[in-house]
Design an enzyme around this catalytic site. Structure first.
Site, PDB file in Angstrom:
ATOM      1  N   PHE A 238     -72.957 -79.716  -7.271  1.00 13.65           N
ATOM      2  CA  PHE A 238     -72.305 -80.977  -7.605  1.00 13.65           C
ATOM      3  C   PHE A 238     -73.385 -82.032  -7.878  1.00 13.65           C
ATOM      4  O   PHE A 238     -74.320 -82.169  -7.084  1.00 13.65           O
ATOM      5  CB  PHE A 238     -71.436 -81.388  -6.418  1.00 13.65           C
ATOM      6  CG  PHE A 238     -70.458 -82.472  -6.705  1.00 13.65           C
ATOM      7  CD1 PHE A 238     -69.475 -82.313  -7.670  1.00 13.65           C
ATOM      8  CD2 PHE A 238     -70.499 -83.662  -5.988  1.00 13.65           C
ATOM      9  CE1 PHE A 238     -68.553 -83.317  -7.925  1.00 13.65           C
ATOM     10  CE2 PHE A 238     -69.581 -84.673  -6.239  1.00 13.65           C
ATOM     11  CZ  PHE A 238     -68.606 -84.503  -7.210  1.00 13.65           C
TER      12      PHE A 238
ATOM     13  N   ASP B 184     -72.644 -76.707   1.036  1.00 13.15           N
ATOM     14  CA  ASP B 184     -71.619 -77.717   0.790  1.00 13.15           C
ATOM     15  C   ASP B 184     -70.285 -76.987   0.638  1.00 13.15           C
ATOM     16  O   ASP B 184     -70.096 -76.203  -0.299  1.00 13.15           O
ATOM     17  CB  ASP B 184     -71.961 -78.507  -0.483  1.00 13.15           C
ATOM     18  CG  ASP B 184     -71.019 -79.686  -0.701  1.00 13.15           C
ATOM     19  OD1 ASP B 184     -69.860 -79.623  -0.240  1.00 13.15           O
ATOM     20  OD2 ASP B 184     -71.425 -80.663  -1.349  1.00 13.15           O
TER      21      ASP B 184
ATOM     22  N   TYR C  41     -60.710 -84.582   1.526  1.00 13.24           N
ATOM     23  CA  TYR C  41     -59.597 -85.060   0.682  1.00 13.24           C
ATOM     24  C   TYR C  41     -59.173 -84.059  -0.376  1.00 13.24           C
ATOM     25  O   TYR C  41     -58.267 -84.322  -1.146  1.00 13.24           O
ATOM     26  CB  TYR C  41     -59.914 -86.424   0.048  1.00 13.24           C
ATOM     27  CG  TYR C  41     -61.251 -86.540  -0.663  1.00 13.24           C
ATOM     28  CD1 TYR C  41     -61.441 -85.987  -1.918  1.00 13.24           C
ATOM     29  CD2 TYR C  41     -62.309 -87.234  -0.066  1.00 13.24           C
ATOM     30  CE1 TYR C  41     -62.655 -86.103  -2.563  1.00 13.24           C
ATOM     31  CE2 TYR C  41     -63.538 -87.349  -0.708  1.00 13.24           C
ATOM     32  CZ  TYR C  41     -63.702 -86.783  -1.949  1.00 13.24           C
ATOM     33  OH  TYR C  41     -64.914 -86.894  -2.583  1.00 13.24           O
ATOM     34  N   LYS C  42     -59.810 -82.887  -0.415  1.00 14.95           N
ATOM     35  CA  LYS C  42     -59.424 -81.850  -1.384  1.00 14.95           C
ATOM     36  C   LYS C  42     -58.395 -80.929  -0.726  1.00 14.95           C
ATOM     37  O   LYS C  42     -57.267 -81.346  -0.496  1.00 14.95           O
ATOM     38  CB  LYS C  42     -60.678 -81.139  -1.878  1.00 14.95           C
ATOM     39  CG  LYS C  42     -61.548 -82.102  -2.699  1.00 14.95           C
ATOM     40  CD  LYS C  42     -62.926 -81.588  -3.036  1.00 14.95           C
ATOM     41  CE  LYS C  42     -63.664 -82.633  -3.864  1.00 14.95           C
ATOM     42  NZ  LYS C  42     -65.114 -82.444  -3.856  1.00 14.95           N
TER      43      LYS C  42
ATOM     44  N   ARG D 190     -59.673 -77.813 -15.570  1.00 15.93           N
ATOM     45  CA  ARG D 190     -59.770 -77.178 -14.263  1.00 15.93           C
ATOM     46  C   ARG D 190     -58.389 -77.146 -13.619  1.00 15.93           C
ATOM     47  O   ARG D 190     -57.754 -78.195 -13.487  1.00 15.93           O
ATOM     48  CB  ARG D 190     -60.754 -77.990 -13.418  1.00 15.93           C
ATOM     49  CG  ARG D 190     -61.503 -77.199 -12.397  1.00 15.93           C
ATOM     50  CD  ARG D 190     -62.592 -78.028 -11.770  1.00 15.93           C
ATOM     51  NE  ARG D 190     -62.088 -79.256 -11.165  1.00 15.93           N
ATOM     52  CZ  ARG D 190     -62.752 -79.955 -10.256  1.00 15.93           C
ATOM     53  NH1 ARG D 190     -63.924 -79.542  -9.841  1.00 15.93           N
ATOM     54  NH2 ARG D 190     -62.257 -81.059  -9.757  1.00 15.93           N
TER      55      ARG D 190
HETATM   56  C1  LIG Z   1     -66.005 -83.487  -3.929  1.00 15.62           C
HETATM   57  C2  LIG Z   1     -67.402 -83.099  -3.624  1.00 15.62           C
HETATM   58  C3  LIG Z   1     -68.260 -83.996  -2.990  1.00 15.62           C
HETATM   59  C4  LIG Z   1     -67.773 -85.371  -2.689  1.00 15.62           C
HETATM   60  O1  LIG Z   1     -68.748 -86.241  -2.265  1.00 15.62           O
HETATM   61  P1  LIG Z   1     -68.337 -87.708  -1.815  1.00 15.62           P
HETATM   62  O2  LIG Z   1     -69.496 -88.182  -1.085  1.00 15.62           O
HETATM   63  O3  LIG Z   1     -67.082 -87.617  -1.016  1.00 15.62           O
HETATM   64  O4  LIG Z   1     -68.069 -88.488  -3.052  1.00 15.62           O
HETATM   65  C5  LIG Z   1     -69.539 -83.571  -2.672  1.00 15.62           C
HETATM   66  N1  LIG Z   1     -69.953 -82.318  -2.970  1.00 15.62           N
HETATM   67  C6  LIG Z   1     -69.139 -81.434  -3.604  1.00 15.62           C
HETATM   68  C7  LIG Z   1     -69.622 -80.054  -3.903  1.00 15.62           C
HETATM   69  C8  LIG Z   1     -67.850 -81.806  -3.957  1.00 15.62           C
HETATM   70  O5  LIG Z   1     -67.055 -80.948  -4.574  1.00 15.62           O
END
Ligand SMILES: *Cc1c(COP(=O)(O)O)cnc(C)c1O
Length: 422
Positions: free
Chosen positions: A128, A207, A232-233, A382
């Site tokens: 990410f 992660d 939140y996912k 997606r």
């Molecule tokens: C959604 C997501 C994040 C989110 O990071 P925030 O700090 O909450 O914005 C981080 N890493 C991955 C791989 C994600 O999918």
């Protein structure tokens, strides 16, 4: 092609689905609005609506400051312990705090300082982007003593496992990857890569943002050092809900949080002027937690614990396989490509489809077809599968509507530039 593409078949699969009743636990106002984005923002559980009313009216409104001793202060650990049970960790190895990005920063800096004499951070280009930005910032802050090796994926879908392994050596301080990658949904073999990194003396940080609540994770079995993830996912914790971090127990008191604040202080109400880290994971807290959004994570996590991750994974795989079969039968002839792994063992819980007109198809899907997917540049549509509430009918209808957009050329009405949030 063995899949049947008629709606009755999808409805039959829904009728046989042993997880189907969990859908009733979510607020779903419009059955025809198809939500395929639970991997970006999970739906709202009814239990969370009740919890928010209680939190605001009762805990804040009536109990006032007393609520800190009636569950607020311990919520980071209490909810962390519940999340731990979803990812194969001990109750005292997970705590909720800050955002995923901030937790990554804290753990990366702590890990690099711990790994004296090692200068390399290994990751991949499927990670990410925020994770890569955080790594760059951490290197800057530590006076550019480290180098970031971003190993490229050959096809943008599969993780470059052999190349990652080849980069691990006595200079590697840290291997950090998204366990399930955000675009293609490729899922790494956590145990195998963790063990390869350990053989080289490196620490590993996973992660879990696209894994937690979607696929079985066993941090302890893989002997993982560090992990972070989002709530939140697939955990349905609500927009911007705080994230979690995991540190294997034997490492907890050997690592130092670079963001030293009073919530991580040993005796915080002693108001001592010198920082002394608290025992255990609390030392990785910094400031006052956002109690409202923190508390709203709990009902979603409870729902996942009730359903059981193995059962949800089985449904998720059946659903993503069904979607891939439908893609092959109906969408591939229309120019859609599959940008996710075919092999189940390497597949998370979302499927990416590519198309030369991906962005405009995405806009037509949202505006004309009542389907909410998300879009990841340059051309990924997606489709998130959240087995707690995604139906086979949802998947069937998504494919039919995608087909309709292309056959009727509905996308031609849309401009080629993207809105801010896709
Ligand atoms: C959604 C997501 C994040 C989110 O990071 P925030 O700090 O909450 O914005 C981080 N890493 C991955 C791989 C994600 O999918």
């Amino acid at each position: 092609m063995t899949v049947s593409n008629d709606l009755a078949y999808a409805e039959e699969l829904d009728a046989q689905d042993t997880c189907a009743h969990f859908r009733e636990r979510f607020l779903i106002e419009d059955d025809d609005l198809i939500y395929m984005d639970g991997n970006s923002l999970g739906r709202l559980p009814y239990a969370t609506v009740d919890q928010s009313a209680d939190l605001v009216r009762q805990q804040w409104g009536s109990r006032l400051i007393r609520s800190w001793n009636e569950g607020w202060f311990t919520a980071p650990e209490r909810i962390g312990a519940k999340i731990a049970s979803l990812i194969g960790a001990q109750a005292d190895e997970v705590i909720v705090a800050d955002s995923t990005s901030v937790n990554l920063f804290k753990l990366v800096v702590a890990a690099l300082r711990f790994q004296v004499g090692r200068s390399q951070i290994v990751t991949d280009d499927l990670n990410f982007p925020s994770d890569l930005y955080i790594l760059q910032g951490a290197i800057d802050m530590l006076d550019k003593q480290h180098q970031l090796q971003v190993v490229p994926s050959v096809d943008g879908i599969d993780g470059p496992v052999a190349d990652l392994r080849a980069r691990l050596d006595e200079q590697t301080a840290l291997l950090t990857l998204s366990h399930t990658v955000f675009k293609s949904g490729y899922m790494y073999d956590m145990a195998a890569l963790t063990s390869a990194a350990h053989d080289a003396g490196a620490l590993v940080l996973w992660d879990l943002s696209h894994s937690v609540g979607a696929v079985p994770v066993d941090l302890n079995a893989a002997n993982v050092d560090l992990a972070i993830g989002c709530t939140y996912k697939y955990l349905n914790g609500g927009p911007g809900a705080p994230a979690f971090l995991y540190i294997r127990r034997d490492l907890q008191e050997r690592l130092i949080n670079p963001l030293t604040g009073w919530m991580g202080q040993q005796n915080l109400f002693g108001f001592d002027l010198k920082y002394q880290p608290a025992p255990g994971l609390r030392r990785f807290l910094t400031g006052t937690p956002p109690v409202v959004s923190l508390s709203l994570i709990e009902p979603g996590v409870d729902l996942l614990r009730e359903a059981g991750i193995e059962q949800l994974r089985a449904k998720s795989l059946r659903q993503s396989s069904y979607l891939i079969d439908l893609w092959e039968a109906e969408l591939e002839p229309l120019g859609f490509t599959l940008k996710s792994p075919r092999e189940q063992a390497y597949r998370g819980s979302h499927i990416s489809l590519g198309h030369a007109e991906g962005l405009r198809i995405d806009l037509a899907l949202i505006n004309d077809m009542h389907v909410l997917p998300d879009f990841r540049a340059p051309d990924n549509i997606r489709l998130g599968i959240t087995p707690l509430y995604t139906t086979y009918r949802d998947i069937h209808q998504t494919v039919q509507r995608l087909k309709h957009i292309v056959v009727e050329r509905l996308y031609e009405r849309y401009p080629t530039e993207a809105p801010i949030v896709t």
